[in-house]
Design a protein around this motif. Structure first.
Motif, PDB file in Angstrom:
ATOM      1  N   UNK A  26      22.495 -13.349  19.668  1.00 58.02           N
ATOM      2  CA  UNK A  26      22.076 -12.601  18.499  1.00 58.02           C
ATOM      3  C   UNK A  26      22.816 -11.263  18.482  1.00 58.02           C
ATOM      4  N   UNK A  27      23.266 -10.876  17.323  1.00 57.15           N
ATOM      5  CA  UNK A  27      23.924  -9.582  17.154  1.00 57.15           C
ATOM      6  C   UNK A  27      22.872  -8.542  16.784  1.00 57.15           C
ATOM      7  N   UNK A  28      23.126  -7.291  17.172  1.00 55.98           N
ATOM      8  CA  UNK A  28      22.147  -6.248  16.881  1.00 55.98           C
ATOM      9  C   UNK A  28      21.913  -6.093  15.380  1.00 55.98           C
ATOM     10  N   UNK A  29      22.880  -6.452  14.566  1.00 56.12           N
ATOM     11  CA  UNK A  29      22.713  -6.349  13.116  1.00 56.12           C
ATOM     12  C   UNK A  29      21.725  -7.370  12.570  1.00 56.12           C
ATOM     13  N   UNK A  30      21.359  -8.347  13.392  1.00 55.00           N
ATOM     14  CA  UNK A  30      20.408  -9.373  12.968  1.00 55.00           C
ATOM     15  C   UNK A  30      18.971  -9.042  13.369  1.00 55.00           C
ATOM     16  N   UNK A  31      18.760  -7.949  14.090  1.00 53.92           N
ATOM     17  CA  UNK A  31      17.421  -7.577  14.533  1.00 53.92           C
ATOM     18  C   UNK A  31      16.615  -7.006  13.376  1.00 53.92           C
ATOM     19  N   UNK A  32      15.307  -7.268  13.408  1.00 50.82           N
ATOM     20  CA  UNK A  32      14.413  -6.637  12.437  1.00 50.82           C
ATOM     21  C   UNK A  32      14.417  -5.139  12.672  1.00 50.82           C
ATOM     22  N   UNK A  33      14.193  -4.390  11.625  1.00 50.82           N
ATOM     23  CA  UNK A  33      14.126  -2.933  11.769  1.00 50.82           C
ATOM     24  C   UNK A  33      12.724  -2.458  11.421  1.00 50.82           C
ATOM     25  N   UNK A  34      12.258  -1.380  11.991  1.00 49.46           N
ATOM     26  CA  UNK A  34      12.979  -0.598  13.006  1.00 49.46           C
ATOM     27  C   UNK A  34      12.942  -1.290  14.368  1.00 49.46           C
ATOM     28  N   UNK A  35      14.004  -1.133  15.108  1.00 48.73           N
ATOM     29  CA  UNK A  35      14.135  -1.688  16.459  1.00 48.73           C
ATOM     30  C   UNK A  35      14.702  -0.618  17.371  1.00 48.73           C
ATOM     31  N   UNK A  36      14.104  -0.473  18.528  1.00 45.38           N
ATOM     32  CA  UNK A  36      14.600   0.472  19.520  1.00 45.38           C
ATOM     33  C   UNK A  36      15.675  -0.205  20.357  1.00 45.38           C
ATOM     34  N   UNK A  37      16.851   0.391  20.378  1.00 45.10           N
ATOM     35  CA  UNK A  37      17.940  -0.100  21.208  1.00 45.10           C
ATOM     36  C   UNK A  37      18.294   0.993  22.204  1.00 45.10           C
ATOM     37  N   UNK A  38      18.337   0.624  23.475  1.00 46.17           N
ATOM     38  CA  UNK A  38      18.638   1.586  24.532  1.00 46.17           C
ATOM     39  C   UNK A  38      19.879   1.114  25.273  1.00 46.17           C
ATOM     40  N   UNK A  39      20.838   1.996  25.387  1.00 43.23           N
ATOM     41  CA  UNK A  39      22.024   1.701  26.185  1.00 43.23           C
ATOM     42  C   UNK A  39      21.647   1.976  27.642  1.00 43.23           C
ATOM     43  N   UNK A  40      21.463   0.930  28.403  1.00 42.44           N
ATOM     44  CA  UNK A  40      20.981   1.051  29.788  1.00 42.44           C
ATOM     45  C   UNK A  40      21.890   1.935  30.637  1.00 42.44           C
ATOM     46  N   UNK A  41      23.192   1.798  30.481  1.00 41.63           N
ATOM     47  CA  UNK A  41      24.119   2.600  31.283  1.00 41.63           C
ATOM     48  C   UNK A  41      23.962   4.090  30.987  1.00 41.63           C
ATOM     49  N   UNK A  42      23.815   4.441  29.717  1.00 42.65           N
ATOM     50  CA  UNK A  42      23.633   5.848  29.353  1.00 42.65           C
ATOM     51  C   UNK A  42      22.286   6.352  29.851  1.00 42.65           C
ATOM     52  N   UNK A  43      21.241   5.529  29.742  1.00 41.87           N
ATOM     53  CA  UNK A  43      19.924   5.911  30.241  1.00 41.87           C
ATOM     54  C   UNK A  43      19.988   6.208  31.738  1.00 41.87           C
ATOM     55  N   UNK A  44      20.590   5.327  32.506  1.00 39.35           N
ATOM     56  CA  UNK A  44      20.699   5.522  33.956  1.00 39.35           C
ATOM     57  C   UNK A  44      21.525   6.770  34.269  1.00 39.35           C
ATOM     58  N   UNK A  45      22.601   6.973  33.531  1.00 43.19           N
ATOM     59  CA  UNK A  45      23.431   8.164  33.720  1.00 43.19           C
ATOM     60  C   UNK A  45      22.613   9.441  33.467  1.00 43.19           C
ATOM     61  N   UNK A  46      21.813   9.439  32.412  1.00 44.87           N
ATOM     62  CA  UNK A  46      20.974  10.602  32.099  1.00 44.87           C
ATOM     63  C   UNK A  46      19.899  10.832  33.169  1.00 44.87           C
ATOM     64  N   UNK A  47      19.277   9.757  33.629  1.00 48.21           N
ATOM     65  CA  UNK A  47      18.255   9.888  34.681  1.00 48.21           C
ATOM     66  C   UNK A  47      18.877  10.472  35.947  1.00 48.21           C
ATOM     67  N   UNK A  48      20.034   9.964  36.331  1.00 52.63           N
ATOM     68  CA  UNK A  48      20.716  10.464  37.525  1.00 52.63           C
ATOM     69  C   UNK A  48      21.124  11.923  37.363  1.00 52.63           C
ATOM     70  N   UNK A  49      21.597  12.293  36.178  1.00 51.46           N
ATOM     71  CA  UNK A  49      22.007  13.676  35.923  1.00 51.46           C
ATOM     72  C   UNK A  49      20.822  14.635  36.079  1.00 51.46           C
ATOM     73  N   UNK A  50      19.702  14.308  35.443  1.00 55.19           N
ATOM     74  CA  UNK A  50      18.528  15.183  35.530  1.00 55.19           C
ATOM     75  C   UNK A  50      18.003  15.263  36.962  1.00 55.19           C
TER      76      UNK A  50
END
Length: 111
Positions: A1-25
């Motif tokens: 499934x492509x993200x453009x096919x998801x119902x809205x509103x939908x929360x999408x989280x980029x896991x790599x960016x989330x982990x990078x932010x957690x490590x930074x803080x």
């Protein structure tokens, strides 16, 4: 499934960016020798709160007893409730319902 096919509103989280932010803080807190206790108000997700703790946070902060109950039910043991209790729930009754929480989540002197 492509993200453009998801119902809205939908929360999408980029896991790599989330982990990078957690490590930074966490590294910022570690460098400055302070315990990080993030407030869950921005995400309200036990999964993310557990990631914060796994990264090194000393615990979490929540605004309400109900939020603390959700986090405790998902295995989080060190919870601080930041706001005063006006919900008719004894602070330590929360601890009694969640035996894994080692101490009353209110600091002495807060009501």
């Amino acid at each position: 499934m492509r993200y453009t096919q998801l119902d809205t509103p939908t929360l999408l989280i980029d896991r790599e960016i989330l982990i990078e932010n957690l490590n930074y803080k966490q590294s910022y807190a570690d460098i400055n020798s302070v315990a990080l206790r993030p407030h869950t108000k921005t995400h309200k997700m036990p999964f993310v709160a557990n990631m914060q703790i796994e990264t090194g946070a000393s615990g979490i902060t929540v605004a309400k007893v109900g939020e603390a109950e959700v986090m405790a039910a998902n295995g989080i043991k060190d919870i601080f409730i930041a706001n005063e209790n006006n919900q008719g729930v004894s602070p330590c009754s929360f601890q009694g319902h969640h035996k894994g929480v080692p101490r009353c989540p209110y600091r002495k002197g807060l009501r």
